[in-house]
Design a protein around this motif. Structure first.
Motif, mmCIF file in Angstrom:
data_model
loop_
_atom_site.group_PDB
_atom_site.id
_atom_site.type_symbol
_atom_site.label_atom_id
_atom_site.label_comp_id
_atom_site.label_asym_id
_atom_site.label_seq_id
_atom_site.Cartn_x
_atom_site.Cartn_y
_atom_site.Cartn_z
ATOM 1 N N THR A 65 1.521 -6.653 5.120
ATOM 2 C CA THR A 65 1.433 -5.693 4.021
ATOM 3 C C THR A 65 2.334 -4.492 4.293
ATOM 4 O O THR A 65 2.196 -3.823 5.319
ATOM 5 N N ALA A 66 3.231 -4.209 3.366
ATOM 6 C CA ALA A 66 4.123 -3.062 3.509
ATOM 7 C C ALA A 66 3.376 -1.781 3.160
ATOM 8 O O ALA A 66 2.602 -1.743 2.195
ATOM 9 N N LEU A 67 3.579 -0.735 3.955
ATOM 10 C CA LEU A 67 3.025 0.589 3.667
ATOM 11 C C LEU A 67 4.169 1.522 3.315
ATOM 12 O O LEU A 67 5.063 1.755 4.141
ATOM 13 N N LEU A 68 4.165 2.035 2.095
ATOM 14 C CA LEU A 68 5.181 2.971 1.629
ATOM 15 C C LEU A 68 4.635 4.382 1.790
ATOM 16 O O LEU A 68 3.685 4.775 1.100
ATOM 17 N N THR A 69 5.193 5.146 2.708
ATOM 18 C CA THR A 69 4.732 6.517 2.945
ATOM 19 C C THR A 69 5.552 7.498 2.114
ATOM 20 O O THR A 69 6.663 7.189 1.668
ATOM 21 N N GLY A 70 5.017 8.691 1.910
ATOM 22 C CA GLY A 70 5.701 9.687 1.098
ATOM 23 C C GLY A 70 5.977 9.192 -0.308
ATOM 24 O O GLY A 70 6.987 9.531 -0.908
ATOM 25 N N THR A 71 5.044 8.398 -0.851
ATOM 26 C CA THR A 71 5.271 7.717 -2.128
ATOM 27 C C THR A 71 4.073 7.907 -3.042
ATOM 28 O O THR A 71 2.923 7.846 -2.598
ATOM 29 N N THR A 72 4.320 8.130 -4.321
ATOM 30 C CA THR A 72 3.259 8.302 -5.311
ATOM 31 C C THR A 72 3.490 7.363 -6.487
ATOM 32 O O THR A 72 4.598 6.859 -6.700
ATOM 33 N N VAL A 73 2.426 7.135 -7.266
ATOM 34 C CA VAL A 73 2.547 6.347 -8.493
ATOM 35 C C VAL A 73 3.027 7.257 -9.604
ATOM 36 O O VAL A 73 2.377 8.253 -9.934
ATOM 37 N N ALA A 74 4.180 6.920 -10.171
ATOM 38 C CA ALA A 74 4.751 7.741 -11.232
ATOM 39 C C ALA A 74 4.358 7.257 -12.624
ATOM 40 O O ALA A 74 4.318 8.050 -13.568
ATOM 41 N N MET A 113 0.865 -1.163 0.000
ATOM 42 C CA MET A 113 0.000 0.000 0.000
ATOM 43 C C MET A 113 0.906 1.218 0.000
ATOM 44 O O MET A 113 2.023 1.156 0.544
ATOM 45 N N LEU A 114 0.459 2.302 -0.615
ATOM 46 C CA LEU A 114 1.310 3.488 -0.643
ATOM 47 C C LEU A 114 0.487 4.749 -0.491
ATOM 48 O O LEU A 114 -0.670 4.820 -0.878
ATOM 49 N N THR A 115 1.095 5.758 0.116
ATOM 50 C CA THR A 115 0.447 7.041 0.342
ATOM 51 C C THR A 115 1.479 8.145 0.229
ATOM 52 O O THR A 115 2.648 7.945 0.588
ATOM 53 N N ASP A 116 1.042 9.303 -0.250
ATOM 54 C CA ASP A 116 1.957 10.434 -0.347
ATOM 55 C C ASP A 116 2.089 11.159 0.987
ATOM 56 O O ASP A 116 2.910 12.064 1.129
#
Length: 425
Positions: free
Chosen positions: A206-215, A183-186
């Motif tokens: 489940t890994a959570l990627l913070t400060g991350t966006t879909v490029a 999962m990812l969130t900006d």
């Protein structure tokens, strides 16, 4: 049904807010109450939300069971529910052009309630570059694919977002037999309860990627991966065959916009006062079209509250008709009336609803913040006067509801300018 028809109250949208409004109106003897909805089944989003969390603590329900309960109660109260009917545009101040299986029509009412809901912005609206492969969903599309149609999704999914709806989407992915890669969130952290975030991390891994966006989306024919960009500029590719874009809700306000109703710049929904009156007399708005997006329970409470305001409006029309002053009925309601003043929020607050205030308002307000707030003080002021002050004893997160009681509204002076809501440490 083709041709022109007249009803007492027309409700547009058969989700929880619209159904609750119509049920209360019909039960109270408001006359002919009708709901139209473009979907083939009434019930709104809960129809395809197969998880629990609906109903009450003593009587918990799944989404579909909750939707069936609301639809049944509305019909038993005497309201007419017409599905597969789209409200196209306004045919007059309180009239709408419609289109259904039986052809075009026009419905004129004494009052109109907009309960058109909200939608998640899809990949295109989020300006995510890349190819156009299969395997790209919003939460709503995922729910319908899995729970309504029993369709198979891919094997490895990336969920974009880290709010409550995002974690619900991750549960749907797992229920469909797929793995949530990440999962990812900006934002700097999750926007859900600590318990839910910990459960996802510890029990499901489940890994959570913070400060991350879909490029970028990758793949031809079928999604093969997503390229993500971290806040420091680093990029990486997450191999997957499914991506779910969650959150980022916007009100479904097309009818309000086409009707020239005043829109609030914060919520992007119709501007309303505490009685949920819009800027057009006789037109009310309720539910997620006002604030995308709150719980079904909140929508139902607002529906009941709006129904009381509609009943007052109808009673006023009847009174004016009885004394021969029907032409003055337009002064009975409208969020731009003389005693309604703008209700504004100061950063880092994003929006508030309702967003007009009168001294008689009693509906609690819902707000959202753009940043995490730790035990802030909420202040309500008008022209330097403090109308309300309270300390919140818990942290407030982006994408989660913050509530403000309405016990201070009687202190509002309709001639003293806008009312401001701000937060302080």
């Amino acid at each position: 049904m083709t041709g022109a028809r007249r009803v007492d109250v027309l409700v547009v949208g058969a989700g929880p807010a619209g159904l609750a409004t119509a049920a209360r109106l019909a039960a109270a003897g408001a006359g002919r109450v009708e709901i139209v909805d473009r979907e083939t089944q009434a019930g709104g989003a809960p129809r395809h939300s197969a998880h629990g969390g609906y109903g009450t603590l003593l009587h918990p329900l799944t989404g579909p069971a909750y939707a069936r309960l609301l639809v049944t109660a509305t019909r038993q109260a005497g309201a007419t529910v017409r599905t597969g009917v789209t409200a196209l545009d306004w045919a007059g101040p309180l009239a709408l052009h419609t289109l259904g299986a039986e052809g075009p029509g026009t419905i004129t009412a004494r009052a109109v309630v907009l309960a058109t809901g909200a939608r998640e912005r899809p990949r295109a609206a989020r300006l995510v570059p890349g190819t156009r492969p299969a395997g790209v969903y919003t939460t709503g599309e995922l729910q319908q694919a899995v729970h309504l149609y029993g369709q198979r999704i891919g094997a490895r999914a990336v969920v974009v977002g880290a709010e409550d709806v995002s974690y619900a989407a991750a549960d749907i992915v797992r229920a469909a037999g797929a793995t949530v890669v990440a999962m990812l969130t900006d934002l700097p952290g999750p926007q859900t309860t600590p318990a839910r975030a910990a459960d996802s991390r510890l029990r499901h891994g489940t890994a959570l990627l913070t400060g991350t966006t879909v490029a970028e989306l990758l793949g031809h024919g079928r999604l093969s991966g997503v390229r993500v960009r971290h806040r420091d500029g680093r990029t990486a590719v997450l191999p997957c065959d499914t991506v779910v874009f969650t959150g980022d809700f916007v009100p479904d306000h097309e009818l309000a916009r086409r009707g020239g109703l005043a829109l609030d710049p914060g919520t992007r929904g119709p501007a309303v006062d505490g009685a949920l009156r819009t800027s057009r007399p006789g037109v009310f708005a309720v539910g997620s079209v006002l604030h995308a997006v709150e719980s079904a329970a909140t929508a139902v409470r607002e529906g009941a509250h709006a129904a009381d305001a509609v009943l007052d409006h109808l009673a006023g029309l009847d009174h004016l008709a009885g004394i021969g002053h029907l032409a003055d009925a337009g002064q009975l309601s409208g969020a731009d009336r003389a005693d309604a003043v703008p209700l504004l929020v100061d950063p880092p607050l994003r929006w508030i609803a309702p967003n007009r205030v009168t001294p008689a308002d009693r509906l609690p307000y819902v707000l959202r913040t753009a940043t995490r707030l730790t035990r802030p003080v909420l202040r309500v002021t008008q022209n330097g006067r403090v109308l309300h002050r309270e300390r919140l004893w818990t942290a407030v997160l982006p994408n989660r509801t913050l509530r403000l009681p309405a016990g201070w509204t009687h202190r509002v002076d309709p001639k003293d300018g806008p009312v401001h809501v701000s937060v302080r440490p």
